[in-house]
Scaffold this motif. Structure first.
Motif: not given
Length: 306
Positions: A150-152, A160-162, A173-180
């Motif tokens: 899902q987009p941030t 990423t779900g992590k 702790k925070v959500c991990e994302m895939n991007g720049w």
């Protein structure tokens, strides 16, 4: 019945077509009536000549001009660079010249001055923690905010779900994302221009207009233009094509600090009202300034782009 029709045609022929008539002229030797008559004639004559012809110039033709402007911005400014991460506030001084703050360099009848820039150096496409400013806090058992693929909320990447340790504070702790990565709000520098230096910037307006109906091509730059002048709204500088940014801001009822930080949109209007009967080769535009977008609006303030 036949005689009636004959009488009608006979009357029409002789009483209308074959009869000459003229207005009867009566001379009245009365001073009051004569003066009143001449006064009314004078009023009508004065209205036609004085008001319609001379004042309103009713004999003239009118046309809206077509034109374009080439705009150049000059100035140098001191810039403060602040680390924009959540818990740090160290400052560094920089100097900006035209290539740093005017981007894009050339626009159609417009110009852009970047007074506040947020830069995130060294970004690459990979996975990384979201910024604390996003408030996407989680733990090993509560990852509801980190829905995979899902987009941030700020659309900087996809979850990423992590749930991972924050880059800015290792105790959170925070959500991990895939991007720049690293994310803009977690490892960026804010560059803010000095307001006093900004007001000393100059804007050079070179405008060309055409009146096709009258076959006139005009410019606001003349052979005797003094390029050391600065337009200040007085008749003495009416033909000056160089305007200080500070003068423009002074004409606007706005919060200068908010405009510096959040940006804004200012319109510069040029009024080319020319009278070619009096000055066939020279016409000076009048400048007016309007604030279309301020930096402190309650809804969607300022102007910015990525």
């Amino acid at each position: 019945m036949t005689f009636q029709i004959k009488d009608i045609f006979h009357s029409l022929l002789f009483d209308v077509f074959l009869t000459y008539s003229t207005v009867k002229l009566v001379k009245v030797p009365h001073t009051y009536i004569a003066v009143l008559n001449r006064a009314l004639q004078a009023v009508i004559f004065a209205y036609i000549i004085g008001y319609i012809v001379l004042l309103k110039q009713g004999y003239q033709q009118f046309q809206e001009p077509r034109g374009t402007s080439v705009i150049k911005v000059k100035g140098i400014a001191k810039v403060t660079g602040n680390n924009a991460s959540f818990y740090t506030n160290d400052q560094t001084k920089y100097i900006w010249d035209t290539p740093e703050y005017e981007n894009p360099a050339i626009e159609n009848n417009a110009f852009f001055i970047a007074t506040h820039q947020t830069v995130t150096p060294g970004q690459t496409q990979q996975t990384c923690p979201t910024a604390l400013a996003d408030k996407l806090f989680c733990n090993d058992t509560a990852t509801d905010k980190c829905k995979t693929d899902q987009p941030t909320p700020n659309t900087f990447g996809y979850f990423t779900g992590k749930c991972v340790v924050s880059r800015e504070n290792s105790t959170l702790k925070v959500c991990e994302m895939n991007g720049w990565c690293p994310e803009e709000l977690s490892a960026s520098m804010d560059y803010i221009m000095d307001g006093d230096d900004l007001e000393n910037f100059t804007i050079f307006l070179k405008t060309m207009v055409t009146f096709t109906l009258f076959k006139k091509n005009l410019r606001n730059i003349q052979d005797n233009t003094d390029f050391s002048c600065r337009f200040d709204g007085t008749p003495r500088t009416a033909d000056c094509p160089i305007i200080r940014v500070g003068y423009i801001l002074d004409q606007l009822n706005t919060n200068k600090t908010a405009l510096l930080l959040a940006g804004g949109l200012i319109e510069i209007r040029q009024d080319w009202t020319c009278n070619f009967d009096r000055h066939p080769k020279r016409c000076i535009p009048k400048y007016e300034f309007s604030l279309l977008q301020s930096g402190d609006d309650k809804q969607s303030p300022g102007i910015n782009y990525r």
